[in-house]
Design a protein around this motif. Structure first.
Motif, PDB file in Angstrom:
ATOM      1  N   UNK A 177      73.861 102.408 133.090  1.00  0.00           N
ATOM      2  CA  UNK A 177      73.071 102.294 131.865  1.00  0.00           C
ATOM      3  C   UNK A 177      71.754 103.046 132.046  1.00  0.00           C
ATOM      4  N   UNK A 178      71.180 102.955 133.241  1.00  0.00           N
ATOM      5  CA  UNK A 178      69.927 103.654 133.537  1.00  0.00           C
ATOM      6  C   UNK A 178      70.120 105.165 133.435  1.00  0.00           C
ATOM      7  N   UNK A 179      71.234 105.664 133.966  1.00  0.00           N
ATOM      8  CA  UNK A 179      71.530 107.094 133.877  1.00  0.00           C
ATOM      9  C   UNK A 179      71.547 107.544 132.419  1.00  0.00           C
ATOM     10  N   UNK A 180      72.281 106.811 131.587  1.00  0.00           N
ATOM     11  CA  UNK A 180      72.375 107.170 130.178  1.00  0.00           C
ATOM     12  C   UNK A 180      71.014 107.100 129.494  1.00  0.00           C
ATOM     13  N   UNK A 181      70.257 106.048 129.763  1.00  0.00           N
ATOM     14  CA  UNK A 181      68.970 105.848 129.099  1.00  0.00           C
ATOM     15  C   UNK A 181      68.000 106.991 129.400  1.00  0.00           C
ATOM     16  N   UNK A 182      67.902 107.373 130.659  1.00  0.00           N
ATOM     17  CA  UNK A 182      66.970 108.444 131.039  1.00  0.00           C
ATOM     18  C   UNK A 182      67.426 109.789 130.481  1.00  0.00           C
ATOM     19  N   UNK A 183      68.708 110.119 130.678  1.00  0.00           N
ATOM     20  CA  UNK A 183      69.193 111.441 130.257  1.00  0.00           C
ATOM     21  C   UNK A 183      69.191 111.596 128.744  1.00  0.00           C
ATOM     22  N   UNK A 184      69.497 110.541 128.017  1.00  0.00           N
ATOM     23  CA  UNK A 184      69.500 110.632 126.554  1.00  0.00           C
ATOM     24  C   UNK A 184      68.084 110.811 126.012  1.00  0.00           C
ATOM     25  N   UNK A 185      67.107 110.063 126.545  1.00  0.00           N
ATOM     26  CA  UNK A 185      65.735 110.154 126.038  1.00  0.00           C
ATOM     27  C   UNK A 185      65.111 111.507 126.377  1.00  0.00           C
ATOM     28  N   UNK A 186      65.343 112.005 127.597  1.00  0.00           N
ATOM     29  CA  UNK A 186      64.797 113.305 127.995  1.00  0.00           C
ATOM     30  C   UNK A 186      65.455 114.428 127.201  1.00  0.00           C
ATOM     31  N   UNK A 187      66.774 114.370 127.078  1.00  0.00           N
ATOM     32  CA  UNK A 187      67.512 115.422 126.375  1.00  0.00           C
ATOM     33  C   UNK A 187      67.079 115.527 124.911  1.00  0.00           C
ATOM     34  N   UNK A 188      66.812 114.388 124.271  1.00  0.00           N
ATOM     35  CA  UNK A 188      66.370 114.400 122.868  1.00  0.00           C
ATOM     36  C   UNK A 188      65.022 115.098 122.708  1.00  0.00           C
ATOM     37  N   UNK A 189      64.168 114.985 123.715  1.00  0.00           N
ATOM     38  CA  UNK A 189      62.861 115.641 123.649  1.00  0.00           C
ATOM     39  C   UNK A 189      62.984 117.152 123.878  1.00  0.00           C
ATOM     40  N   UNK A 190      63.888 117.528 124.795  1.00  0.00           N
ATOM     41  CA  UNK A 190      64.056 118.940 125.112  1.00  0.00           C
ATOM     42  C   UNK A 190      64.877 119.678 124.057  1.00  0.00           C
ATOM     43  N   UNK A 191      65.817 118.994 123.465  1.00  0.00           N
ATOM     44  CA  UNK A 191      66.694 119.587 122.439  1.00  0.00           C
ATOM     45  C   UNK A 191      66.936 118.514 121.381  1.00  0.00           C
ATOM     46  N   UNK A 192      66.015 118.396 120.421  1.00  0.00           N
ATOM     47  CA  UNK A 192      66.053 117.277 119.466  1.00  0.00           C
ATOM     48  C   UNK A 192      67.333 117.243 118.626  1.00  0.00           C
ATOM     49  N   UNK A 193      68.101 116.202 118.849  1.00  0.00           N
ATOM     50  CA  UNK A 193      69.319 115.938 118.080  1.00  0.00           C
ATOM     51  C   UNK A 193      69.189 114.527 117.512  1.00  0.00           C
ATOM     52  N   UNK A 194      69.512 114.305 116.241  1.00  0.00           N
ATOM     53  CA  UNK A 194      69.330 112.975 115.628  1.00  0.00           C
ATOM     54  C   UNK A 194      70.405 111.965 116.032  1.00  0.00           C
ATOM     55  N   UNK A 195      70.534 111.729 117.367  1.00  0.00           N
ATOM     56  CA  UNK A 195      71.499 110.734 117.836  1.00  0.00           C
ATOM     57  C   UNK A 195      71.095 109.340 117.341  1.00  0.00           C
ATOM     58  N   UNK A 196      72.099 108.553 116.976  1.00  0.00           N
ATOM     59  CA  UNK A 196      71.839 107.166 116.605  1.00  0.00           C
ATOM     60  C   UNK A 196      72.062 106.295 117.844  1.00  0.00           C
ATOM     61  N   UNK A 197      71.038 106.204 118.682  1.00  0.00           N
ATOM     62  CA  UNK A 197      71.152 105.470 119.937  1.00  0.00           C
ATOM     63  C   UNK A 197      71.044 103.966 119.752  1.00  0.00           C
ATOM     64  N   UNK A 198      70.513 103.540 118.604  1.00  0.00           N
ATOM     65  CA  UNK A 198      70.374 102.098 118.370  1.00  0.00           C
ATOM     66  C   UNK A 198      71.741 101.420 118.390  1.00  0.00           C
ATOM     67  N   UNK A 199      72.730 102.040 117.766  1.00  0.00           N
ATOM     68  CA  UNK A 199      74.085 101.482 117.765  1.00  0.00           C
ATOM     69  C   UNK A 199      74.613 101.343 119.193  1.00  0.00           C
ATOM     70  N   UNK A 200      74.361 102.377 119.992  1.00  0.00           N
ATOM     71  CA  UNK A 200      74.834 102.374 121.375  1.00  0.00           C
ATOM     72  C   UNK A 200      74.250 101.195 122.141  1.00  0.00           C
ATOM     73  N   UNK A 201      72.954 100.986 122.011  1.00  0.00           N
ATOM     74  CA  UNK A 201      72.308  99.920 122.774  1.00  0.00           C
ATOM     75  C   UNK A 201      72.697  98.529 122.270  1.00  0.00           C
ATOM     76  N   UNK A 202      72.993  98.392 120.975  1.00  0.00           N
ATOM     77  CA  UNK A 202      73.525  97.119 120.472  1.00  0.00           C
ATOM     78  C   UNK A 202      74.809  96.765 121.211  1.00  0.00           C
ATOM     79  N   UNK A 203      75.692  97.768 121.326  1.00  0.00           N
ATOM     80  CA  UNK A 203      76.986  97.526 121.971  1.00  0.00           C
ATOM     81  C   UNK A 203      76.842  97.348 123.478  1.00  0.00           C
ATOM     82  N   UNK A 204      75.864  98.001 124.079  1.00  0.00           N
ATOM     83  CA  UNK A 204      75.608  97.805 125.510  1.00  0.00           C
ATOM     84  C   UNK A 204      75.235  96.355 125.790  1.00  0.00           C
ATOM     85  N   UNK A 205      74.377  95.796 124.954  1.00  0.00           N
ATOM     86  CA  UNK A 205      73.956  94.397 125.121  1.00  0.00           C
ATOM     87  C   UNK A 205      75.151  93.458 124.986  1.00  0.00           C
TER      88      UNK A 205
END
Length: 479
Positions: free
Chosen positions: A396-424
């Motif tokens: 989960x840590x791998x995904x969290x770091x890489x997704x947040x950094x990647x969005x800043x470097x190459x902004x894509x409107x990913x809906x990460x909220x859905x992902x984290x709901x399901x992770x919980x």
């Protein structure tokens, strides 16, 4: 769904058919093995795999990734030279590592299989050499987009592995050597097939010093990321070796082997996705919606598969020999590995596109340190279950770091909220399946997770269902 999305989805489903078949084959390798080999011997084979994975990682020095990255950029003449120019450095490194292994063979054998008198070190070196060639073999086929050949080699390797295990266990002895020799000889067979079909690239041998330098310069930073990745994926077995016996390591490895069938689906997707993502970025870097939509589909498919696997884990582990069935309670958190990594494969491409790959070192090292600490804290208390919890949460840590950094470097409107709901939801469900004795509540929790996945991704569910039906109808019609 636009034409590009539909074509990509169809391509993924059709391209992955061979990978799914391999996953099915691999899924049954473990049950067959458990009926032939006891947990202690299985644990020894797991320690061998741990050592093999680290020396393979060090030997290849990130050069297979360089092959994938440079192949589309080179002329046809340069492509025929690129393979051996990428391969020569790992060959030299493997020779040096082999000398070290022979020097310390007694200590290495004692740690891996519990006795200093063993041929494990010889098999380790032979498997390393064939593994290096096989890694490049598969990457060459992959970068050329030959999906059918890629799947055929995968399937052949899996079937031959089963065959070698059965032959050795039934005709020679039911010990860990059956698994070691199976890995070695299936490598050789798969390599032979790939080299035959891509012989124009393998022969004659051509090396360009300039290309060698270019490949190493690109690849060596990936070793540091890879080392942390190895710690993330394999340190659990090393720490288990310090606290528990080979039998519990065998149970843990059996749980991991069952989950690895789902990992093969991850591999199948990455085989298609990496070349496609690079191609899309080169053609039109502003077309970001394809990345957003891909994550939606991948999240739906991986979480659905994960919750289904949770629900039926006890039934699945009935396929194993009775001595291995406690592994069912070890497996739940391990499912987070393929789920989170498959999604990370999609969202982390911004790091690649910006060429700031040092962020992979950051993500892998952070998760690896978390996993190392978690293993030392949880294994003494919960044994193999503790290792599974720590390892699963690390991804989960791998995904969290890489997704947040990647969005800043190459902004894509990913809906990460859905992902984290399901992770919980998944963490709660996996906790029930791991520690609760109430089977009804455990299954109910994973079914709730499956329904939540369908609800959050109802559009993707509808489209995947429609495309799958069309594809099946097409196959039936052709038959």
């Amino acid at each position: 769904m636009n034409i590009n999305e539909r074509n990509l989805l169809k391509k993924y489903i059709s391209f992955s058919l061979g990978t799914w078949f391999k996953a099915l084959i691999s899924f049954f390798i473990t049950p067959i093995t458990t009926w032939l080999i006891n947990p202690e011997e299985f644990g020894k084979a797991a320690m061998f795999s741990t050592a093999y994975s680290i020396i393979l990682l060090v030997s290849i020095l990130g050069t297979p990734s360089a092959l994938l990255r440079f192949f589309p950029q080179k002329s046809e003449e340069e492509k025929t030279i690129l393979l051996w120019s990428s391969l020569i450095t790992p060959i030299i490194l493997s020779a040096l590592i082999s000398i070290v292994v022979f020097i310390f063979k007694s200590s290495i054998n004692a740690f891996l299989v519990g006795t200093s008198v063993s041929n494990a070190h010889v098999i380790l070196i032979a498997t390393l050499i064939t593994g290096i060639f096989q890694t490049f073999n598969m990457n060459l086929v992959r970068t050329k987009g030959r999906g059918i050949l890629f799947s055929a080699i995968d399937i052949t390797q899996s079937i031959s592995q089963i065959g070698f295990i059965l032959l050795y266990a039934l005709l020679v002895k039911r010990d860990f050597y059956a698994l070691l020799y199976a890995q070695l000889f299936s490598n050789i067979l798969a390599l032979g097939i790939g080299m035959y079909f891509e012989r124009d690239y393998w022969f004659p041998i051509k090396i360009d010093k300039k290309l060698v330098f270019e490949v190493v310069q690109y690849g060596y930073p990936l070793v540091f990321s890879g080392l942390f990745w190895w710690i993330l994926n394999w340190i659990d077995r090393v720490v288990l070796r310090l606290y528990v016996d080979f039998s519990e390591i065998g149970l843990y490895s059996a749980a991991f082997k069952i989950i690895s069938a789902m990992n093969l689906l991850t591999s199948g997707f990455s085989t298609l996705w990496y070349p496609f993502a690079y191609e899309q970025y080169e053609k039109n870097p502003e077309n970001k919606i394809i990345f957003k939509r891909t994550l939606d589909y991948v999240a739906f498919l991986t979480f659905s598969a994960g919750f289904v696997l949770l629900s039926f884990k006890d039934v699945i582990f009935l396929l194993l020999a009775k001595t291995y069935r406690p592994a069912a309670a070890i497996s739940p958190f391990l499912i987070l590995n393929p789920v989170m990594i498959t999604m990370a494969i999609v969202v982390a491409r911004g790091i690649d596109f910006s060429k700031k790959t040092y962020w992979f070192i950051v993500s892998n090292s952070t998760a690896a340190i978390f996993n190392l600490i978690g293993n030392f804290l949880l294994i003494p208390i919960f044994g193999a279950k503790g290792a599974a919890v720590s390892t699963g949460l690390s991804f989960i840590i791998v995904f969290a770091i890489e997704s947040s950094v990647s969005k800043k470097l190459y902004p894509v409107p990913y809906n990460l909220r859905k992902v984290y709901y399901l992770v919980i939801i998944f963490i709660f469900s996996a906790s029930f399946h791991t520690f609760s004795q109430n089977l009804f509540l455990s299954i109910l929790s994973s079914l709730v997770g499956l329904l939540a996945t369908v609800f959050l991704y109802k559009s993707e569910f509808s489209k995947v269902f429609s495309v799958s039906v069309d594809l099946i109808k097409g196959i039936i019609h052709k038959i």
